[in-house]
Design a protein around this motif. Structure first.
Motif: not given
Ligand code: SF4
Length: 478
Positions: A86-95, A109-111, A124-126, A321-323
């Protein structure tokens, strides 16, 4: 380690002959426990493998007779047999952060798993990538992969991901490119954050540091009415024009230096900027079609008979999802559903889909035979207007007022494993609908099918012009 469950066994396959049954848990192949379908495929490709399964409380070793490379003949329940990373980011734009409460758990699920990037095209953000991951990718040649870039400025990228590792994780992109892996990138452009000069700096950074990257998609921020981020704002028309201008300027630069355009603006930007979509040849084979890059143009080409442009939906349903979904707030509000209400065949679509289909159908021989039912996305609200994010509840509401004896076509991009995002199915809709693959050629074939009641009269073809104002594909899966 959790194991994959067998969900189907092909008749007369090596698996069936060897005694594999639906419901078996796949534990080991030749003594090795596969972590995912990638490893599974490599192991099962061997000649005469021994497969260990759990069946109820029993553990069975089943010798299988098969040739090397011969299909084994089972389907398994999941692509990943161990845990999704799972992703450990917290992007403000995350859908995902903008989804309403109470939806299926799997939708939250944030993969951030390179295997899902390889298998489904997820970005993936890597930030959780490791040396071992790199080694596996290079050894097994897991290519292409899809990487979220957003910015090449370390501080800005860390800020956007809300993760300090965002500042350094693009070093893995460099390593992947050094290893000869094909990588496609994405920039979610957030107005006031990474657009304008910041976007220009990112494109320059890509040219300087990651020039081997295959393509980079610039996609607009999507905002649902459930967002809790007060600082996010929609793109204005001027913002969109600036993005298109910048991208096209850099396409020229990349073309002159490397012979390819490399960077693309999403279809929504052309719509928002009131610019015609580029010609099909500009998209150089549509490598980011499912990310909304050239999807509208490809749909048009396929609808007009170019089989090579009939891509349909191939990647994971949540690959957008990222977009995040694009902007629909500028979509034309006069509903095409009012047009030709008397016609018996009706294509159900979102606001963007309607903007592509309306001129396309109007210029075609179907002009007087087919109408559109443009469904407003009230479930997500905000600027969400792509067909792929329509939910059963909104489609139901739109269909309720429609004639019972008409024919309704629904693009399959609305469904994932037979369900809408809100868990409804087509069986729950108040009218019978026919599900159609989401590409122009499939729609045309469906429209040309003779109807039992003779409801659709196909008129002689006439010349069609390019629909410069077309807005978006029948269903954009983002
Ligand atoms: S946009 Fe992608 S990388 Fe960012 S918090 Fe959401 S799932 Fe994680």
């Amino acid at each position: 380690m959790p194991a994959a469950r067998v969900v189907s066994v092909a008749r007369r396959s090596p698996a069936q002959r060897g005694g594999i049954r639906v419901g078996d848990e796949l534990l080991r192949i030749d003594g090795r426990a596969p972590r995912d379908v990638i490893e599974y495929q490599q192991l099962i490709d061997a000649e005469d493998p021994e497969v260990e399964v759990r069946r109820g409380h029993e553990q069975l070793n089943l010798p299988i007779r098969k040739l090397a490379g011969e299909p084994f003949g089972i389907e398994v329940s999941s692509a990943l047999f161990d845990r999704v990373r799972t992703c450990d980011n917290h992007c403000e734009f995350c859908f995902i952060h903008q989804l309403p409460k109470g939806m299926r758990r799997s939708l939250y699920m944030k993969d951030d798993d390179y295997r899902l990037s390889f298998l489904y095209g997820n970005f993936t953000t890597l930030t959780r990538f490791t040396e071992l991951d790199l080694e596996r990718i290079l050894t097994e040649r897991l290519s292409p992969l899809f990487v979220s870039i957003h910015s090449t400025d370390p501080q800005l990228r860390a800020h956007m991901l809300r993760n300090a590792r965002g500042a350094t994780s693009l070093r893995w992109l460099r390593a992947l490119l050094d290893g000869g892996i094909e990588v496609h990138g994405q920039i979610v452009v957030c107005p006031g954050v990474n657009d304008g000069a910041a976007l220009e700096a990112t494109l320059a950074g890509i040219a300087d540091e990651y020039a081997e990257i295959a393509t980079v998609a610039c996609v607009p921020l999507g905002i649902s009415r459930h967002t809790t981020e007060p600082d996010l704002r929609n793109h204005s028309e001027r913002d969109a024009q600036d993005v298109v201008d910048l991208v096209e300027e850099w396409q020229g630069l990349f073309l002159s230096t490397s012979g390819r355009r490399l960077v693309y603006a999403a279809d929504e930007y052309y719509l928002l900027a009131s610019r015609p979509f580029p010609a099909a040849s500009v998209y150089e084979g549509f490598p980011q079609h499912e990310n909304g890059i050239g999807m509208a143009r490809a749909f048009e080409e396929a609808f007009r008979g170019d089989a090579a442009a009939a891509f349909g939906v191939k990647r994971g349903f949540f690959s957008w999802v990222d977009g995040a979904p694009p902007e629909g707030y500028r979509a034309r509000r006069s509903s095409p559903s009012n047009v030709g209400r008397g016609t018996a065949t009706c294509v159900v679509t979102g606001e963007y889909g309607a903007r592509v289909l309306e001129p396309l159908l109007a210029q075609d021989r179907f002009a007087s035979e087919v109408r559109l039912l443009c469904v407003r996305n009230s479930f997500f609200g905000g600027n969400i207007a792509v067909t792929g994010l329509l939910t059963g509840v909104d489609i139901s509401r739109a269909l309720e007022d429609e004639p019972r004896d008409h024919r309704y076509l629904l693009p399959d991009v609305c469904l994932s494993e037979g369900k809408f995002l809100d868990g409804m199915t087509v069986a729950d809709l108040p009218r019978r609908v026919e599900v159609v693959p989401t590409d122009g050629m499939s729609l045309r074939r469906k429209l040309e099918e003779p109807q039992a009641d003779g409801g659709l009269v196909v008129l002689p073809a006439r010349d069609t012009a390019t629909s410069a104002e077309a807005g978006a594909a029948l269903g954009m899966p983002r």
